[in-house]
Design a protein around this motif. Structure first.
Motif, PDB file in Angstrom:
ATOM      1  N   ASN A 246     -16.273  16.725 -23.316  1.00  0.00           N
ATOM      2  CA  ASN A 246     -17.762  16.308 -23.249  1.00  0.00           C
ATOM      3  C   ASN A 246     -18.336  15.487 -24.581  1.00  0.00           C
ATOM      4  OD1 ASN A 246     -20.298  16.188 -21.720  1.00  0.00           O
ATOM      5  ND2 ASN A 246     -21.070  17.649 -23.132  1.00  0.00           N
TER       6      ASN A 246
ATOM      7  N   SER B  44     -20.509   7.613 -15.103  1.00  0.00           N
ATOM      8  CA  SER B  44     -20.008   8.717 -14.059  1.00  0.00           C
ATOM      9  C   SER B  44     -18.964   9.542 -14.974  1.00  0.00           C
ATOM     10  CB  SER B  44     -19.321   7.830 -12.976  1.00  0.00           C
ATOM     11  OG  SER B  44     -18.213   7.143 -13.407  1.00  0.00           O
TER      12      SER B  44
ATOM     13  N   GLU C 274     -20.992  11.963 -16.828  1.00  0.00           N
ATOM     14  CA  GLU C 274     -21.532  13.028 -15.972  1.00  0.00           C
ATOM     15  C   GLU C 274     -20.262  14.111 -15.554  1.00  0.00           C
ATOM     16  OE1 GLU C 274     -23.151  10.971 -12.947  1.00  0.00           O
ATOM     17  OE2 GLU C 274     -25.084  10.696 -13.869  1.00  0.00           O
ATOM     18  N   GLN C 275     -19.178  13.490 -15.366  1.00  0.00           N
ATOM     19  CA  GLN C 275     -17.888  14.301 -15.085  1.00  0.00           C
ATOM     20  C   GLN C 275     -17.626  15.331 -16.000  1.00  0.00           C
ATOM     21  OE1 GLN C 275     -16.546  14.632 -11.943  1.00  0.00           O
ATOM     22  NE2 GLN C 275     -15.355  16.513 -12.902  1.00  0.00           N
TER      23      GLN C 275
ATOM     24  N   LEU D  10     -20.191  18.061 -16.357  1.00  0.00           N
ATOM     25  CA  LEU D  10     -19.965  19.437 -15.324  1.00  0.00           C
ATOM     26  C   LEU D  10     -18.862  20.038 -15.597  1.00  0.00           C
ATOM     27  CD1 LEU D  10     -20.753  17.127 -12.087  1.00  0.00           C
ATOM     28  CD2 LEU D  10     -22.187  18.814 -12.935  1.00  0.00           C
ATOM     29  N   SER D  11     -17.696  19.366 -16.011  1.00  0.00           N
ATOM     30  CA  SER D  11     -16.523  20.373 -16.427  1.00  0.00           C
ATOM     31  C   SER D  11     -17.020  21.389 -17.514  1.00  0.00           C
ATOM     32  CB  SER D  11     -15.462  19.386 -16.716  1.00  0.00           C
ATOM     33  OG  SER D  11     -15.036  18.476 -15.966  1.00  0.00           O
TER      34      SER D  11
ATOM     35  N   ASP E 140     -19.948  22.682 -18.206  1.00  0.00           N
ATOM     36  CA  ASP E 140     -20.839  23.734 -17.610  1.00  0.00           C
ATOM     37  C   ASP E 140     -19.831  24.809 -16.777  1.00  0.00           C
ATOM     38  OD1 ASP E 140     -23.039  22.659 -18.717  1.00  0.00           O
ATOM     39  OD2 ASP E 140     -23.445  21.425 -17.003  1.00  0.00           O
ATOM     40  N   GLN E 141     -19.121  24.225 -16.195  1.00  0.00           N
ATOM     41  CA  GLN E 141     -18.013  25.071 -15.382  1.00  0.00           C
ATOM     42  C   GLN E 141     -17.128  25.979 -16.133  1.00  0.00           C
ATOM     43  OE1 GLN E 141     -15.270  22.903 -12.750  1.00  0.00           O
ATOM     44  NE2 GLN E 141     -14.577  24.754 -11.453  1.00  0.00           N
TER      45      GLN E 141
END
Length: 379
Positions: A130, A145, A148-149, A152-153, A155-156
């Motif tokens: 990130n 993008s 953003e990906q 998200l990774s 946070d997961q």
């Protein structure tokens, strides 16, 4: 020639007159004795019918129990390997009562720890990715993008780490559940499972009666259950010490009857008294209104004539007995309960009814009268 002699009648002698008088006196005495025999008065034993009481008593036996009894069991399934208490032992919060084989649960902890470590590495990797995406985006090298990906990774990965941490805590809790511990002060009253037994989650293993308020549980039949309402004051006596009598209160009444005995469970709370011990036999006595007009007479007073049940009553003025038909309610251990035929103040012959006859003269000793106490009315 013959001559005739004239015989003149002879006067009775004095001895003859005395003999006749003696015979007459003897006959007269026998007649008087027979008359006295005919007029003999038979003494009888009687009971006097008293006024019915306004209340009657209900007595039921039960045993002293703790108000709260806990059936303790393991929160996980497994095999019991140790039992540390016996019946009668006192326990306090945190005391271990029994232990279960925890090998499988300890392995589950190790698995959860490994999963947590992997999840933490995943968070670190996602965090680096990130940050790199942010740098590239700032330099206009990578599109938005991609940033953003990467976010998200990241946070997961954090969510997976949190889940792994929760799984580890759950596994540790299950290891702790393999020790069965007491939660309150009390005394062990039952052991329901022992060493070597495999039990399921929640299966009762040890029963502990919690220290504090004690109460008596009694079984009341359906014809009397309406007399027991929560809050009703009753008397509690104990077989171990007849001098110990306590005031109790009805705390709980079962909402349905037992399937086998068809009785209702009633629990009566008792005041705190050190003399009252768990398991003692107690008798609960309750006063209830006397809605029935039954009177009680001894069984020996009951007679039968022409197929009808009757008693012999004594007329106070003439001291003679007279038969009277009665209506019997039922027979109990304390005598016969009568619903009709007897009035307050009646004197009833209580013994020797087989010797009675109509208008027979009897004698009633003043101190032989007793009360047919209607407080013993059948419920």
């Amino acid at each position: 020639m013959f001559s005739l002699k004239t015989f003149s009648p002879r006067m009775p002698s004095v001895a003859s007159l005395m003999l006749i008088s003696a015979i007459g006196i003897g006959v007269s005495a026998c007649s008087e004795e027979k008359a006295e025999v005919k007029q003999a008065i038979r003494p009888v034993k009687v009971v006097e019918i008293a006024k019915a009481g306004d209340t009657r008593k209900l007595d039921y036996s039960g045993s002293v129990k703790a108000r709260t009894e806990m059936n303790l069991g393991f929160r996980v399934a497994g095999k019991i390997i140790e039992r540390l208490v016996d019946i009668g032992d006192k326990v306090k919060p945190g005391d271990v009562l029994a232990r279960m084989d925890s090998t499988d649960y300890q392995l589950a902890v190790k698995t959860a720890e490994a999963n947590l470590a992997a999840a933490e590495r995943g968070v670190e990797t996602a965090d680096l990715a990130n940050k790199r995406a942010e740098q590239l985006f700032d330099k206009s090298v990578a599109p938005k993008s991609q940033l953003e990906q990467a976010a998200l990774s990241h946070d997961q990965a954090i969510s997976q780490r949190d889940a792994a941490l929760s799984a580890l805590n759950q596994a540790k809790n299950q290891v702790s559940y393999t020790d069965l511990k007491a939660g309150q002060n009390g005394i062990v009253t039952a052991i329901n499972a022992d060493i070597g037994q495999v039990v399921g989650s929640g299966t009762p293993v040890v029963t502990v009666a919690v220290d504090g308020e004690k109460e008596v549980q009694i079984a009341v039949p359906e014809n009397d259950i309406a007399e027991f309402k929560p809050g009703k004051t009753v008397k509690a006596s104990f077989w171990a010490d007849d001098r110990l009598v306590l005031d109790g209160k009805v705390r709980e009444v079962s909402g349905s009857a037992d399937q086998q005995s068809r009785t209702f469970a009633v629990r009566v709370s008792l005041p705190n008294d050190p003399q009252v011990l768990l398991g003692m036999t107690a008798t609960i006595e309750a006063d209830v209104s006397n809605g029935n007009n039954y009177v009680s007479i001894p069984l020996s007073a009951l007679a039968e004539k022409d197929g009808k049940q009757m008693v012999w009553t004594v007329d106070r003025d003439t001291a003679t007995v007279h038969g009277r038909d009665i209506k019997v309610a039922d027979f109990t251990g304390d005598g016969v309960h009568v619903t009709d035929g007897l009035d307050i103040g009646d004197l009833v012959v209580s013994a020797g009814t087989q010797f009675m006859s109509e208008n027979l003269k009897v004698k009633v000793p003043d101190q032989q009268s007793a009360l047919a106490d209607t407080d013993q009315t059948v419920r």
